[in-house]
Design a protein around this motif. Structure first.
Motif, PDB file in Angstrom:
ATOM      1  N   GLN A   1      31.471  38.654  53.167  1.00 48.54           N
ATOM      2  CA  GLN A   1      32.686  38.282  51.712  1.00 48.54           C
ATOM      3  C   GLN A   1      33.445  38.507  50.901  1.00 48.54           C
ATOM      4  OE1 GLN A   1      33.263  33.994  51.102  1.00 48.54           O
ATOM      5  NE2 GLN A   1      35.736  33.964  51.288  1.00 48.54           N
ATOM      6  N   TRP A   2      31.938  38.607  49.635  1.00 48.15           N
ATOM      7  CA  TRP A   2      33.093  39.005  48.138  1.00 48.15           C
ATOM      8  C   TRP A   2      32.446  40.360  48.648  1.00 48.15           C
ATOM      9  CZ3 TRP A   2      33.906  36.192  44.002  1.00 48.15           C
ATOM     10  CH2 TRP A   2      34.067  34.969  44.437  1.00 48.15           C
ATOM     11  N   GLY A   3      31.972  41.092  49.457  1.00 43.71           N
ATOM     12  CA  GLY A   3      32.351  42.400  49.381  1.00 43.71           C
ATOM     13  C   GLY A   3      34.198  42.494  49.413  1.00 43.71           C
ATOM     14  N   TRP A   4      34.718  41.921  50.487  1.00 43.14           N
ATOM     15  CA  TRP A   4      35.747  42.554  50.761  1.00 43.14           C
ATOM     16  C   TRP A   4      36.656  42.079  49.492  1.00 43.14           C
ATOM     17  CZ3 TRP A   4      39.888  38.467  51.322  1.00 43.14           C
ATOM     18  CH2 TRP A   4      40.853  38.452  51.690  1.00 43.14           C
ATOM     19  N   ILE A   5      36.334  40.688  48.337  1.00 45.74           N
ATOM     20  CA  ILE A   5      36.935  39.581  47.485  1.00 45.74           C
ATOM     21  C   ILE A   5      36.668  40.779  46.179  1.00 45.74           C
ATOM     22  CG2 ILE A   5      36.717  38.337  45.970  1.00 45.74           C
ATOM     23  CD1 ILE A   5      35.280  36.372  47.724  1.00 45.74           C
ATOM     24  N   THR A   6      35.879  41.726  45.807  1.00 42.39           N
ATOM     25  CA  THR A   6      36.278  42.531  45.024  1.00 42.39           C
ATOM     26  C   THR A   6      36.966  43.501  45.231  1.00 42.39           C
ATOM     27  OG1 THR A   6      33.151  41.934  44.524  1.00 42.39           O
ATOM     28  CG2 THR A   6      34.380  44.384  44.270  1.00 42.39           C
ATOM     29  N   THR A   7      36.970  44.060  46.354  1.00 40.27           N
ATOM     30  CA  THR A   7      38.396  45.235  46.833  1.00 40.27           C
ATOM     31  C   THR A   7      39.333  44.124  46.517  1.00 40.27           C
ATOM     32  OG1 THR A   7      36.406  45.823  48.401  1.00 40.27           O
ATOM     33  CG2 THR A   7      39.288  46.946  47.869  1.00 40.27           C
ATOM     34  N   LEU A   8      39.385  43.589  46.745  1.00 34.68           N
ATOM     35  CA  LEU A   8      41.061  41.999  46.300  1.00 34.68           C
ATOM     36  C   LEU A   8      41.379  42.473  45.349  1.00 34.68           C
ATOM     37  CD1 LEU A   8      43.036  40.803  46.730  1.00 34.68           C
ATOM     38  CD2 LEU A   8      41.754  38.650  47.567  1.00 34.68           C
ATOM     39  N   VAL A   9      40.274  41.745  44.524  1.00 37.75           N
ATOM     40  CA  VAL A   9      40.664  42.048  42.631  1.00 37.75           C
ATOM     41  C   VAL A   9      41.225  42.914  42.364  1.00 37.75           C
ATOM     42  CG1 VAL A   9      39.365  41.476  40.668  1.00 37.75           C
ATOM     43  CG2 VAL A   9      38.819  39.829  43.055  1.00 37.75           C
ATOM     44  N   GLU A  10      40.306  44.108  42.852  1.00 34.54           N
ATOM     45  CA  GLU A  10      40.632  45.343  42.106  1.00 34.54           C
ATOM     46  C   GLU A  10      41.827  46.000  42.658  1.00 34.54           C
ATOM     47  OE1 GLU A  10      37.412  47.729  44.184  1.00 34.54           O
ATOM     48  OE2 GLU A  10      35.756  47.369  42.983  1.00 34.54           O
ATOM     49  N   ALA A  11      42.185  45.457  43.705  1.00 30.59           N
ATOM     50  CA  ALA A  11      43.813  46.120  44.262  1.00 30.59           C
ATOM     51  C   ALA A  11      44.445  44.771  42.964  1.00 30.59           C
ATOM     52  CB  ALA A  11      44.226  45.749  45.382  1.00 30.59           C
ATOM     53  N   ILE A  12      44.612  43.428  42.581  1.00 33.78           N
ATOM     54  CA  ILE A  12      45.086  42.716  41.654  1.00 33.78           C
ATOM     55  C   ILE A  12      45.475  43.670  41.170  1.00 33.78           C
ATOM     56  CG2 ILE A  12      45.371  40.962  40.835  1.00 33.78           C
ATOM     57  CD1 ILE A  12      44.756  39.211  43.867  1.00 33.78           C
ATOM     58  N   ASP A  13      43.739  44.341  40.499  1.00 35.10           N
ATOM     59  CA  ASP A  13      44.209  44.466  38.550  1.00 35.10           C
ATOM     60  C   ASP A  13      45.012  45.522  38.701  1.00 35.10           C
ATOM     61  OD1 ASP A  13      42.581  42.365  37.744  1.00 35.10           O
ATOM     62  OD2 ASP A  13      40.855  43.561  37.800  1.00 35.10           O
ATOM     63  N   HIS A  14      44.414  46.633  40.236  1.00 34.81           N
ATOM     64  CA  HIS A  14      45.947  47.674  40.123  1.00 34.81           C
ATOM     65  C   HIS A  14      46.981  47.660  40.652  1.00 34.81           C
ATOM     66  CE1 HIS A  14      46.185  51.968  41.385  1.00 34.81           C
ATOM     67  NE2 HIS A  14      47.524  51.940  41.553  1.00 34.81           N
ATOM     68  N   TYR A  15      47.344  46.484  40.557  1.00 33.03           N
ATOM     69  CA  TYR A  15      48.734  46.025  40.761  1.00 33.03           C
ATOM     70  C   TYR A  15      49.079  45.672  39.141  1.00 33.03           C
ATOM     71  CZ  TYR A  15      53.051  44.162  41.782  1.00 33.03           C
ATOM     72  OH  TYR A  15      54.647  43.522  41.824  1.00 33.03           O
ATOM     73  N   CYS A  16      48.121  44.699  38.726  1.00 30.95           N
ATOM     74  CA  CYS A  16      48.743  44.548  36.914  1.00 30.95           C
ATOM     75  C   CYS A  16      48.887  45.819  36.397  1.00 30.95           C
ATOM     76  CB  CYS A  16      48.077  43.233  36.924  1.00 30.95           C
ATOM     77  SG  CYS A  16      48.035  42.045  37.228  1.00 30.95           S
ATOM     78  N   ALA A  17      47.891  46.567  36.329  1.00 29.31           N
ATOM     79  CA  ALA A  17      47.817  47.937  35.743  1.00 29.31           C
ATOM     80  C   ALA A  17      49.391  48.425  35.409  1.00 29.31           C
ATOM     81  CB  ALA A  17      46.661  48.612  35.746  1.00 29.31           C
ATOM     82  N   GLN A  18      49.955  48.598  37.187  1.00 24.33           N
ATOM     83  CA  GLN A  18      51.178  49.815  37.849  1.00 24.33           C
ATOM     84  C   GLN A  18      51.941  48.309  37.145  1.00 24.33           C
ATOM     85  OE1 GLN A  18      50.971  52.451  38.399  1.00 24.33           O
ATOM     86  NE2 GLN A  18      48.439  52.872  38.094  1.00 24.33           N
ATOM     87  N   ASN A  19      52.052  47.177  37.147  1.00 24.80           N
ATOM     88  CA  ASN A  19      52.693  46.742  37.155  1.00 24.80           C
ATOM     89  C   ASN A  19      52.818  45.701  35.546  1.00 24.80           C
ATOM     90  OD1 ASN A  19      55.547  47.097  39.635  1.00 24.80           O
ATOM     91  ND2 ASN A  19      53.215  47.120  40.512  1.00 24.80           N
ATOM     92  N   PRO A  20      52.717  45.980  34.386  1.00 22.74           N
ATOM     93  CA  PRO A  20      52.547  45.214  33.016  1.00 22.74           C
ATOM     94  C   PRO A  20      53.182  44.241  33.235  1.00 22.74           C
ATOM     95  CG  PRO A  20      53.563  47.051  32.603  1.00 22.74           C
ATOM     96  CD  PRO A  20      53.093  47.311  34.226  1.00 22.74           C
ATOM     97  N   GLU A  21      54.713  43.506  33.585  1.00 24.98           N
ATOM     98  CA  GLU A  21      55.468  42.693  33.228  1.00 24.98           C
ATOM     99  C   GLU A  21      55.759  42.099  34.071  1.00 24.98           C
ATOM    100  OE1 GLU A  21      57.003  42.522  30.297  1.00 24.98           O
ATOM    101  OE2 GLU A  21      55.553  44.770  29.866  1.00 24.98           O
ATOM    102  N   ALA A  22      54.804  42.003  35.157  1.00 27.44           N
ATOM    103  CA  ALA A  22      55.098  41.503  36.113  1.00 27.44           C
ATOM    104  C   ALA A  22      54.129  40.185  36.121  1.00 27.44           C
ATOM    105  CB  ALA A  22      54.107  42.170  37.840  1.00 27.44           C
ATOM    106  N   ARG A  23      55.026  38.741  36.738  1.00 26.47           N
ATOM    107  CA  ARG A  23      54.980  37.790  36.536  1.00 26.47           C
ATOM    108  C   ARG A  23      53.739  36.853  37.677  1.00 26.47           C
ATOM    109  NH1 ARG A  23      56.773  34.815  32.333  1.00 26.47           N
ATOM    110  NH2 ARG A  23      57.095  31.990  33.867  1.00 26.47           N
ATOM    111  N   ARG A  24      54.146  37.866  38.642  1.00 24.13           N
ATOM    112  CA  ARG A  24      53.591  37.610  40.062  1.00 24.13           C
ATOM    113  C   ARG A  24      53.070  38.805  41.037  1.00 24.13           C
ATOM    114  NH1 ARG A  24      56.802  33.313  44.533  1.00 24.13           N
ATOM    115  NH2 ARG A  24      55.177  33.968  45.413  1.00 24.13           N
ATOM    116  N   VAL A  25      52.693  38.586  41.611  1.00 23.16           N
ATOM    117  CA  VAL A  25      51.043  39.504  42.353  1.00 23.16           C
ATOM    118  C   VAL A  25      51.910  39.034  43.616  1.00 23.16           C
ATOM    119  CG1 VAL A  25      49.514  40.249  43.575  1.00 23.16           C
ATOM    120  CG2 VAL A  25      49.078  39.130  41.264  1.00 23.16           C
ATOM    121  N   PRO A  26      52.350  40.755  44.423  1.00 20.64           N
ATOM    122  CA  PRO A  26      53.102  40.126  46.092  1.00 20.64           C
ATOM    123  C   PRO A  26      52.042  39.602  46.945  1.00 20.64           C
ATOM    124  CG  PRO A  26      53.197  42.535  45.894  1.00 20.64           C
ATOM    125  CD  PRO A  26      52.244  42.057  44.359  1.00 20.64           C
ATOM    126  N   ARG A  27      52.626  38.567  48.007  1.00 27.09           N
ATOM    127  CA  ARG A  27      51.489  37.988  48.826  1.00 27.09           C
ATOM    128  C   ARG A  27      50.854  38.746  49.187  1.00 27.09           C
ATOM    129  NH1 ARG A  27      53.961  33.645  53.520  1.00 27.09           N
ATOM    130  NH2 ARG A  27      51.949  33.244  54.069  1.00 27.09           N
TER     131      ARG A  27
END
Length: 371
Positions: free
Chosen positions: A263-289
């Motif tokens: 599970q935590w191997g997959w969670i690491t991938t999820l966290v990295e995807a959220i970090d990438h989204y935030c880096a690409q969208n610095p003004e975002a208030r939410r992350v896509p579902r």
């Protein structure tokens, strides 16, 4: 106006089983209601934004949604009898079991419910009984079919298919055999009184696998798990204290090794995807579902699973407890995963940079919520 909290949840709902047994353990007065379809489409959806269970309506008219939020609310106001162990390592272990039960075991729960014909028929009948109690059963089963089909569709979201099913089954075998061996020596998961991990594990194991007739056979060789079910259904009697010395029993190591690796191997991938989204969208208030599909592993089987951003909110709660523990939990984590003495295990429980908080029952970025 209600004078006690109203808990809305069906018996087939694992998260409702989690919160219901928790409230019973606390000895709190509450009304337990199986909501009809009309109540879910009306009052519940209008109050929390979607059709979901469990929900709780408080006497002041406000609402709670999500099993973790519900338990947090009542635990903060009614701390005794506590479900929080005194030691940092045990608190972390309890939280990890919640994340595992809420966000990983649903693969097994949905697999058995929606691929075993006997369970499919049972679930549809129970949906009809709860959701349309006034209708003849054959009418109710037909009416709830779209809802049942929607639940079955989550199998692909969670990555359950022909390739991953052997890993799902192996996970169930590991969980039940480990729990039964452990519960032969202990009343509950972390000692002689229940913790959050007990109520969390109970939800999917009892409400899906045990209560559904086509998978009850899984428990024929687990008498101690069945005794544990009876205890939790009976108010979870306290027989002593949490495990002394802030030590997680080695009998649970196979379960924690499984969840930390898979599970935590997959969670690491999820966290990295959220970090990438935030880096690409610095003004975002939410992350896509959801942030697309990604590879994952379950007991050596490979599959594809949707990156659901809400899971980070639940996972970061466990990371917060790891950080609060300092390095005191590291010896246990090394033992659980078979790491060498002194090996760095600080990233097993994924660090989170772009934290999420809940606003109006939905996750938003903490940094934007504070502005």
């Amino acid at each position: 106006m209600a004078t006690v909290p109203i808990h809305y949840g069906w018996l087939v709902s694992p998260y409702s089983a989690k919160t219901r047994t928790y409230l019973q353990y606390k000895g709190l007065k509450f009304r337990d209601v199986e909501p009809s379809v009309l109540q879910m489409m009306g009052r519940i959806r209008n109050s929390v934004g979607r059709i979901i269970m469990p929900t709780v309506r408080l006497p002041d008219g406000s609402w709670l949604q999500d099993s973790s939020v519900i338990i947090d609310h009542f635990e903060s106001r009614h701390p005794e009898p506590t479900i929080v162990p005194p030691g940092a390592t045990l608190r972390l272990a309890s939280s990890l079991l919640e994340v595992f039960s809420d966000e990983w075991l649903p693969m097994a729960a949905l697999h058995y419910r929606w691929t075993v014909p006997e369970n499919v028929a049972f679930a549809k009948t129970d949906f009809a009984r709860s959701g349309l109690p006034w209708a003849p059963r054959f009418v109710g089963r037909r009416a709830v079919a779209p809802f049942a089909d929607k639940m079955k569709s989550y199998l692909s979201v969670l990555g359950v298919d022909d390739q991953t099913t052997p890993g799902v089954l192996a996970t169930v075998d590991l969980v039940l055999s480990t729990l039964d061996a452990h519960l032969s020596q202990s009343s509950y998961v972390l000692g002689e009184r229940p913790c959050l991990g007990d109520f969390s594990l109970f939800g999917p194991l009892w409400a899906h696998l045990y209560r559904d007739p086509g998978s009850r056979y899984l428990f024929e060789e687990t008498p101690h798990v069945r005794r544990w079910f009876e205890d939790l259904l009976g108010g979870a009697p306290v027989r002593g204290d949490f495990t002394p010395g802030d030590v997680v029993s080695p009998t649970l190591d196979p379960l924690f090794d499984c969840l930390l690796r898979d599970q935590w191997g997959w969670i690491t991938t999820l966290v990295e995807a959220i970090d990438h989204y935030c880096a690409q969208n610095p003004e975002a208030r939410r992350v896509p579902r959801a942030l697309g599909m990604t590879d994952f592993q379950i007991q050596g089987c490979s599959g594809r699973r949707k990156l659901v951003s809400f899971v980070q909110w639940k996972a970061q709660r466990a990371r917060d407890l790891y950080d609060a523990a300092g390095s005191s939990a590291d010896p246990w984590l090394r033992r659980a995963v078979g790491a060498a003495n002194g090996e760095d295990v600080s990233t097993l429980i994924t660090p989170v940079k772009n934290r999420l908080v809940l606003r109006d029952f939905k996750p938003v970025l903490e940094a934007s919520a504070s502005k």
